[in-house]
Enzyme design. Sequence first.
Site, mmCIF file in Angstrom:
data_model
loop_
_atom_site.group_PDB
_atom_site.id
_atom_site.type_symbol
_atom_site.label_atom_id
_atom_site.label_comp_id
_atom_site.label_asym_id
_atom_site.label_seq_id
_atom_site.Cartn_x
_atom_site.Cartn_y
_atom_site.Cartn_z
ATOM 1 C CG HIS A 121 -1.983 1.043 1.150
ATOM 2 N ND1 HIS A 121 -1.725 2.362 1.446
ATOM 3 C CD2 HIS A 121 -3.270 0.980 0.754
ATOM 4 C CE1 HIS A 121 -2.835 3.064 1.247
ATOM 5 N NE2 HIS A 121 -3.785 2.250 0.828
ATOM 6 C CD GLU A 180 -5.399 1.525 -3.000
ATOM 7 O OE1 GLU A 180 -6.578 1.633 -2.671
ATOM 8 O OE2 GLU A 180 -4.470 1.603 -2.194
HETATM 9 P P1 PGA Z 1 -9.615 6.037 0.360
HETATM 10 O O1 PGA Z 1 -8.437 4.981 0.591
HETATM 11 O O2 PGA Z 1 -10.818 5.259 -0.121
HETATM 12 O O3 PGA Z 1 -9.821 6.668 1.670
HETATM 13 O O4 PGA Z 1 -9.135 6.986 -0.699
HETATM 14 C C1 PGA Z 1 -8.192 3.958 -0.319
HETATM 15 C C2 PGA Z 1 -6.889 3.280 0.031
HETATM 16 O O5 PGA Z 1 -5.914 3.961 0.380
HETATM 17 O O6 PGA Z 1 -6.811 2.039 -0.004
#
Ligand code: PGA
Length: 247
Positions: free
Chosen positions: A91, A161
């Site tokens: 992540h 992401e």
């Molecule tokens: P968010 O986070 O939905 O708050 O943007 C997503 C993530 O970081 O996995």
Amino acid sequence: MLIVANWKAYVQSPVKAKQLVASAKRLATHADTEIVLAAPAPYLGLLAPGNRSRVAFAAQDLSVSTGGAATGEITAALLSGLGVTYAILGHSERRALGETDEIVSEKVRHALANKITPIVCVGEKERDIDAKYLTTLRAQIAAVFSPLSQKERMQTVIAYEPIWAIGKTAAEAITPSDLSEMILYIRKVLGDYIPGKGVSKVRIIYGGSVEPSNARALASGTGIDGFLPGHSSVDSDMFTALVKAVR
Ligand code: PGA
């Protein structure tokens, strides 16, 4: 659809954690929607053992260590023994603390060796006009996929992401048309590692400000296989609305 609720460190009480689990279990009635709760590690010990529900549990990270003299580390084997079946790896909030592609790759191998499905996060910090960000993305995928067997590659979930879209609002998230393009690009990169039709079976999910208001548009016709919501996964009303919007 695969919906992975990334609770991050938002949930600070076991009571709240149990409420979110109960609410997710009520939602998990559709066979085509798999709900996975990525709870902080201590809650996994509370929630995952003996879990027979349709909801699955994910770790938000796991250790590069395989055990022994490694104070504070949480190994893949330990998580697997609790009944954890997924792990979010790489992540951006962990990469920001110094996690390299090599470390992510090692964690992915530990996960797979312990029957944990890795959810590998990839994504650019920002978009430059020369599209160099595509090279970053390719390198992140290559680091993880290169050492894996064909079977392991097919088991691995990719979470796209983009960092610029995380922790904002639906209005600042990716657009459905940009998401479609990115899915095509990622599948093309995956095609270098998985020959033939197998590549279409790899699940690609999206995270970065997925909310009930944009989830349906992002789910329809983009080729996405699911979502990784953060802030909207820790409010049971929002999470319920999000899941209902995509199924
Ligand atoms: P968010 O986070 O939905 O708050 O943007 C997503 C993530 O970081 O996995």
